[in-house]
Design an enzyme around this catalytic site. Structure first.
Site: not given
Ligand code: AMP
Ligand code: TRP
Length: 358
Positions: A126, A210, A213
């Protein structure tokens, strides 16, 4: 032994309890759905105690417009419920309503070492190529707050996507160091639950990145709020290579975009990757993409529709979050009080029953 002492658990006797969190720093994506939400629902339906948290305190490690953050927190709550989280069977709440997170987070800031935090690859990614001096202190410290989220409930299992593995190792290190520093057997050493074919859903425009969002381009991701036409168009325009689909998994090596679409198909259909390869061996993307789009729309449309129905009643969402926060608070507060005892804080305002007698 007092009743408080017998209530203190050791790692050997920790009841299985699941905790996981998602940042409301943007809309939920297909990555969140397949990597996290869908599996959260499965865990709930297996009958394990499940606690799911919209981590708004984490979200503000990067500046968020307050109005948008509130909206996104409600939308994420709606997404959880629409995907199958039952707020009666699971605890669903937003982090800032339960003060134990921030309080235990501070204690863990004093347990975690600067060196540990500097080695977090997400921090390095980041701040790569940017001015790390300008990043917030919260962004640097955030994995210690994440450890607090989990350990405030003595949670034993944490379902996440692959990107969170290192943070969970840090959570284990923090638990072990706390137990050693204070010579107690107090925090469990958590198990990451990283399973299934969709632990890392990749960008639709770059199979090595990846799906996120926070990616500036909306074309890289499918949002749970996208309508059917948008989903179909994004899949149609997804980056691929000119070759047809292979007849074995080995044939997906060095084809990150093709592999990603096959994985997404498998995760949505609940099939193995092998099965998808067998069904589509030799197919061109011109055939595979419409099949994938149909499947994605069929799976996501009911969730999107239910989300927008729920979003029409913000007061009801807030009520659900308040109820979840009350129940979360009741679990976390006695654990936090014991942490204060262990670390030597005077808590003379508190009711006596929660003291740590270990
Ligand atoms: P975040 O959106 O970063 O808060 O992620 C929330 C949850 O979603 C966490 O368990 C992440 O590991 C999972 N996650 C976020 N993006 C991905 C992705 N592209 N593929 C699989 N899991 C994801
Ligand atoms: N750090 C996680 C992410 O960005 C979100 C998160 C915060 C979390 N606290 C957690 C996940 C506790 C699991 C458990 O995806």
């Amino acid at each position: 032994m007092s009743s408080a002492a017998s209530a203190v658990q050791t790692p050997k006797t920790f009841a299985p309890r699941i905790f996981s969190g998602i940042q409301p720093s943007g809309g939920l994506t297909l990555g969140n759905y397949l990597g996290a939400l869908k599996r959260f629902v499965e865990k709930q339906d297996e009958g394990i105690e499940t606690i799911y948290c919209l981590v708004d305190l984490h979200a503000i490690t990067v500046w968020q417009d307050p109005k948008v953050l509130r909206q996104q927190t409600r939308e994420a709550a709606a997404g959880f419920i629409a995907a199958g989280i039952d707020p009666k069977r699971s605890i669903l709440f937003n982090q800032s309503q339960v003060s134990a997170h921030a309080e235990l987070g501070w204690i863990f800031n004093c347990v975690a070492r600067m060196g540990w935090m500097s080695r977090m690859t997400q921090w390095k990614d980041k701040t790569a190529g940017k001015n790390a001096e300008a990043a917030s202190l919260g962004l640097f410290a955030y994995p210690a707050l994440m450890a607090a989220d989990i350990l405030a409930y003595h949670a034993t299992m944490v379902p996440v996507g692959e990107d969170q593995r290192q943070h969970l190792e840090l959570t284990r290190d923090i638990a072990i160091k706390f137990n050693n520093d204070y010579d107690v057997d107090f925090f469990p050493v958590v198990e990451p639950v990283i399973e299934g074919v969709a632990t890392r859903v990749m960008s639709l425009r770059d199979g090595t990145k990846k799906m996120s969002k926070s990616d500036p381009s909306d074309q890289t991701r499918i949002n749970l709020t996208d309508d059917a036409d948008t989903i179909a168009a994004k899949i149609r325009k997804a980056k691929t290579d000119p070759k047809p689909l292979p007849d074995s998994i080995d044939g997906l090596k060095d084809r990150p975009e093709a592999r990603n679409l096959v994985n997404i198909y498998a995760a949505l259909a609940g099939h193995s990757v092998d099965q998808v390869i067998r069904d589509f061996a030799g197919a061109q993307f011109g055939t595979f993409k419409p099949a994938l789009a149909d499947l994605a729309v069929a799976t996501l449309s009911p969730i999107t529709a239910e989300m927008s129905r729920l979003m029409a009643d913000a007061a009801e969402i807030d009520r659900i979050l308040a109820d979840g926060a009350d129940r979360a608070d009741a679990l976390a507060q006695p654990i936090l009080e014991q942490v204060f005892d262990i670390t030597g804080m005077i808590r003379s305002r508190r009711k006596p029953s929660t003291a740590f007698q270990g």
